[in-house]
Design a protein around this motif. Structure first.
Motif, mmCIF file in Angstrom:
data_model
loop_
_atom_site.group_PDB
_atom_site.id
_atom_site.type_symbol
_atom_site.label_atom_id
_atom_site.label_comp_id
_atom_site.label_asym_id
_atom_site.label_seq_id
_atom_site.Cartn_x
_atom_site.Cartn_y
_atom_site.Cartn_z
ATOM 1 N N LEU A 105 51.927 41.418 36.350
ATOM 2 C CA LEU A 105 51.587 42.581 37.219
ATOM 3 C C LEU A 105 50.974 44.220 36.875
ATOM 4 O O LEU A 105 49.887 44.754 36.912
ATOM 5 C CB LEU A 105 51.829 42.630 38.779
ATOM 6 N N VAL A 108 48.052 44.580 34.353
ATOM 7 C CA VAL A 108 47.748 43.780 34.635
ATOM 8 C C VAL A 108 47.275 42.710 33.829
ATOM 9 O O VAL A 108 46.231 42.200 33.271
ATOM 10 C CB VAL A 108 46.181 44.516 34.756
ATOM 11 N N GLY A 115 39.521 31.965 40.205
ATOM 12 C CA GLY A 115 39.113 32.711 41.388
ATOM 13 C C GLY A 115 40.553 33.380 41.429
ATOM 14 O O GLY A 115 40.297 35.103 42.178
ATOM 15 N N TRP A 116 41.570 33.383 42.128
ATOM 16 C CA TRP A 116 42.022 34.164 42.295
ATOM 17 C C TRP A 116 43.478 34.680 41.397
ATOM 18 O O TRP A 116 43.822 34.367 39.870
ATOM 19 C CB TRP A 116 43.993 33.185 43.005
ATOM 20 N N ILE A 117 43.503 35.898 41.578
ATOM 21 C CA ILE A 117 44.595 36.999 40.374
ATOM 22 C C ILE A 117 46.137 36.597 41.030
ATOM 23 O O ILE A 117 46.449 36.736 41.067
ATOM 24 C CB ILE A 117 44.103 38.643 40.767
ATOM 25 N N LEU B 413 38.342 44.071 39.502
ATOM 26 C CA LEU B 413 39.282 42.995 40.588
ATOM 27 C C LEU B 413 40.123 42.257 39.766
ATOM 28 O O LEU B 413 41.035 42.586 40.705
ATOM 29 C CB LEU B 413 38.019 42.222 40.287
ATOM 30 N N ARG B 414 40.663 41.967 39.219
ATOM 31 C CA ARG B 414 41.722 42.445 37.644
ATOM 32 C C ARG B 414 42.832 42.920 39.119
ATOM 33 O O ARG B 414 44.474 42.978 38.740
ATOM 34 C CB ARG B 414 41.449 42.379 36.592
ATOM 35 N N LEU B 415 41.811 43.846 38.031
ATOM 36 C CA LEU B 415 43.215 45.356 38.181
ATOM 37 C C LEU B 415 43.621 45.641 39.832
ATOM 38 O O LEU B 415 44.817 46.052 40.365
ATOM 39 C CB LEU B 415 42.444 46.491 37.430
ATOM 40 N N ALA B 418 45.891 42.116 40.437
ATOM 41 C CA ALA B 418 47.169 42.973 40.387
ATOM 42 C C ALA B 418 48.122 43.989 40.615
ATOM 43 O O ALA B 418 49.218 43.741 41.142
ATOM 44 C CB ALA B 418 47.452 43.592 38.554
ATOM 45 N N ALA B 421 48.672 42.223 44.785
ATOM 46 C CA ALA B 421 50.241 41.657 44.435
ATOM 47 C C ALA B 421 52.314 42.263 44.125
ATOM 48 O O ALA B 421 52.184 41.446 44.571
ATOM 49 C CB ALA B 421 49.758 40.467 43.483
ATOM 50 N N ARG B 422 51.604 42.997 43.322
ATOM 51 C CA ARG B 422 52.297 43.519 42.876
ATOM 52 C C ARG B 422 52.922 44.602 44.353
ATOM 53 O O ARG B 422 53.877 44.598 44.184
ATOM 54 C CB ARG B 422 51.969 44.300 41.922
ATOM 55 N N ARG B 427 46.847 38.526 48.293
ATOM 56 C CA ARG B 427 45.970 38.303 47.440
ATOM 57 C C ARG B 427 44.539 38.834 47.329
ATOM 58 O O ARG B 427 43.764 38.605 48.304
ATOM 59 C CB ARG B 427 46.337 36.711 47.302
ATOM 60 N N LEU B 428 44.205 38.433 46.069
ATOM 61 C CA LEU B 428 43.090 38.914 45.901
ATOM 62 C C LEU B 428 42.296 37.779 45.260
ATOM 63 O O LEU B 428 42.430 36.837 44.282
ATOM 64 C CB LEU B 428 42.666 39.773 44.539
ATOM 65 N N ARG B 429 41.495 36.870 45.981
ATOM 66 C CA ARG B 429 40.459 35.941 45.080
ATOM 67 C C ARG B 429 39.023 36.255 44.869
ATOM 68 O O ARG B 429 38.345 37.244 45.459
ATOM 69 C CB ARG B 429 39.892 34.640 46.140
ATOM 70 N N SER B 430 38.607 37.041 43.251
ATOM 71 C CA SER B 430 37.497 37.546 42.889
ATOM 72 C C SER B 430 36.696 36.326 42.884
ATOM 73 O O SER B 430 36.617 35.229 42.291
ATOM 74 C CB SER B 430 38.137 37.561 41.320
ATOM 75 N N ASP B 434 35.886 35.217 35.133
ATOM 76 C CA ASP B 434 36.057 35.760 34.080
ATOM 77 C C ASP B 434 34.955 35.644 33.594
ATOM 78 O O ASP B 434 34.601 34.416 32.849
ATOM 79 C CB ASP B 434 36.779 35.193 33.591
#
Lengths: 150, 513
Positions: A105, A108, A115-117, B413-415, B418, B421-422, B427-430, B434
């Protein structure tokens, strides 16, 4: 001229028999030992998850995705085993997995599942809960577990 | 003095020192600065003092690229221009927006990192906003109360100030009306710049009313401030050949057309909604400090360090709380739980939680992402075959975004995913898939900020205007407004448009002395 063997004939034959046994026997034995250790790590990993049903949902999606086929869940058990050795206790395994997820995490190194990261280790961990059968079965089915085109 | 051009005899030739085309934020600011300067100044406005649908229709055009707001509704063609429906968001471009950046093409303003900061301070007065201070803690935002993902190092809290909003026409019209050196012509549609044979200087500007009456304006200096699309349209319409605008030997006019890329980009499932979750990006707030209440809006941005190191664009991230009924975009994993927290034996499972906010039941916020576009020469406006009521060719807007823009959005969004979550925030749903394509959510659109069509660059092969906003190769034609922006940043452009106009006025006064 035929040279005389330095060993008595009886000794030589015994050594030959032992060697043959060792060559034929060591592979399956070692593999079985490794498989047992891997199975133990896998069970420990699954036991880390308390919300098993939810984890199964994540795992199902993961195994159905191309990522799940590229990096099957059992790979996590093998990696942990390789990192910690066969004698690692449950707490060491738990700490290792937490550190692994945190590292992914932070860096990254994440994947997207529906869709969930999520971190790859989290996904693999959830994937382990789906495949309940013994490791040998998983190996046999392997990457085709959720492959729509096996 | 205000004059309705319909009362001026056909064929009249007006002589002035400075002719400014377009009475929006840029044109009015520039003209105000020339009030009392001793130079005669003519300001031409296509419309009147009120909205008129016939004049507004002159904005009509075709959209052939990505979805884009209707050209006749996203801007306004009467005195005061689009500030007549402006929402008032003000913030300056960041220093990094002015800079060239390694590995990123077409970036950088020829003004230096702090080139406009002197003018921003004065632009604040024009836009009637608070001090030139955007530090969140000076606006009552306590950093230590912020949720962890937004305390850096990647995502940081930011604020935009809100103008009342200033309607430039009604606010500054009386000042121009009483000026002795300024004449404002209403119902005056600029149609074509006519140059000398060498195409090195504008000799006069043809102007027409909707009824067909025509005049000429002869000026020492012309400034085009008709908006991000119309500036390019008039330059293209003034060319001697079909496909080449005035001063456009490199075919750059109309290219690099940018708008901020906007979409509902994701869903945030909160792990533990704080009771006092006061940092609500996108929700207006009032700050009582400094003597009088001032309105501002917080948002989430990227730190400069992260933008630089990860080669990411500037962003504005806002959110909107959903009613529980509106939920349902969670996909197959709506009850994805935090695996990390599970194995850490902290029972903070992530799922769309319903909680109370200002008395109403809401659930986790939906994220609105506003992304700085990559300057793209293929994104352009050009002239179409159809003509409008005064005989000018209508504009064709071909707004394009690239796979690179999409990658940028997905990387942000990935960043963020992360980070939330960290830190255990959720939690994120983009909604940005990708992949190396330009596939966007269906609701993606370009906003109403029209930028880049006459971009600024010292090198004539890379820009239409130089650092003084003068058209390369034409001695007396300048451009004001967002069309000169070489990069967009994430800031709403009105404050920068105003600052640039103030700077240009200063330059013109020096030149004409």
């Amino acid at each position: 001229m035929i040279r005389t063997l330095p060993l008595p004939r009886r000794w030589f034959l015994s050594a030959l028999a032992l060697g043959t046994t060792a060559i034929w026997g060591s592979g399956p034995l070692a593999a079985r030992r490794s498989e047992n250790a891997c199975e133990r790590v896998r069970k420990t990993l699954i036991s880390l998850l308390h919300e098993r049903e939810r984890a199964r949902k994540v795992g199902t999606v993961y195994l159905g995705s191309p990522l799940g086929r590229l990096a099957p869940p059992q790979g996590l058990a093998e990696t942990v085993l390789a990192d910690l050795g066969p004698d690692a206790n449950n707490e060491a395994i738990r700490r290792d997995v937490i550190a692994r997820i945190r590292r992914e995490l932070r860096d990254v190194q994440v994947i997207t599942l529906d869709g969930w990261i999520i971190s790859p280790t989290e996904a693999q961990l959830c994937g382990l809960t789906v495949a309940g059968e013994p490791l040998s079965m998983m190996r046999r089915n392997g990457n085709h577990l959720f492959d729509p085109n096996p | 003095m205000f004059i309705d051009l319909r009362t001026v005899p056909d064929g009249t030739e007006i002589r002035t020192a400075i002719c400014i085309v377009g009475a929006g934020a840029a044109g009015i600011t520039l003209t105000r600065e020339l009030n009392g300067s001793g130079f005669s100044c003519v300001l031409l406005e296509s419309g009147g003092m009120e909205f008129d649908s016939r004049t507004q229709k002159l904005y009509d055009g075709d959209i052939i690229g990505r979805p884009f707001p209707d050209l006749t509704t996203c801007r306004l063609r009467y005195f005061g221009g689009t500030t007549n429906h402006w929402s008032g968001w003000c913030l300056p471009l960041d220093p990094i927006d002015f800079a060239t950046r390694e590995g990123l093409s077409y970036r950088g303003w020829p003004l230096g990192r702090f080139g406009l900061y002197r003018w921003y301070r004065r632009a604040h007065e024009v836009c009637e906003i608070g001090p030139f201070d955007y530090a969140p803690d000076h606006w009552g935002i306590v950093q230590t109360k912020l949720p962890l993902p937004f305390r850096g190092p990647h995502f940081i809290p930011r604020i935009a100030q809100l103008s009342p909003p200033t309607r430039f026409g009604s606010t500054y019209g009386p000042e121009l009306e009483s000026s002795s050196n300024i004449t404002v012509y209403l119902q005056a549609n600029a149609c074509k710049f006519e140059t000398n044979d060498a195409e090195s200087e504008v000799e006069f500007l043809s102007v027409r009313t909707l009824s067909g009456r025509g005049i000429k304006v002869n000026a020492k200096v012309f400034v085009l401030s008709a908006g991000g699309i119309e500036n390019a349209r008039l330059l293209l319409a003034s060319g001697r050949t079909e496909d080449q605008g005035i001063g456009d030997s490199r075919h750059l006019i109309g290219r690099f057309f940018m708008a901020h890329i906007c979409c509902w980009a994701g869903l945030l499932a909160l792990a533990d909604p704080p009771k006092d979750f006061y940092f609500d990006p996108g929700y207006f707030r009032t700050f009582e400090g400094g003597g009088m209440p001032r309105v501002f809006v917080p948002f989430i941005g990227l730190s400069e360090e992260t933008m630089r190191r990860r080669q990411l664009p500037n962003i504005k991230l806002l959110w909107k709380y959903e009613s529980p009924e509106a939920q349902g975009a969670g996909g197959q994993l709506t009850d994805l739980h935090s695996i990390l927290h599970d194995i850490e034996r902290r029972p903070e499972y992530v799922k769309p939680r319903v909680f109370r906010r200002e008395g109403a039941l809401v659930t986790g916020p939906r994220l609105f992402l506003n992304i700085e576009p990559i300057p793209n020469p293929d994104s352009c406006i050009r002239l179409g075959p159809e003509r409008d009521a005064i005989g000018m060719r209508k504009v064709v807007v071909d707004w394009r975004v690239t796979a690179g823009d999409k990658r940028n959005g997905a990387a942000v969004l990935r960043l963020l995913g992360a980070e939330v979550a960290r830190t255990g925030f959720g939690r994120l749903r983009s909604f940005l898939e990708d992949g190396d394509d330009a596939k966007w959510p269906a609701d993606m659109y370009g906003d109403q900020h029209h930028l880049g069509t006459t971009r600024m660059h010292r090198d004539a092969s890379l820009g239409v205007v130089n650092e003084d906003c003068r058209v390369h190769g034409i001695a007396n034609l300048y451009i004001a407004g967002s069309s000169v922006f070489p990069t967009a940043g994430a800031a709403n452009p009105t404050l920068t448009i105003t600052a640039l106009a103030l700077r240009l006025a200063n330059h013109l006064k020096e030149q004409l002395k």
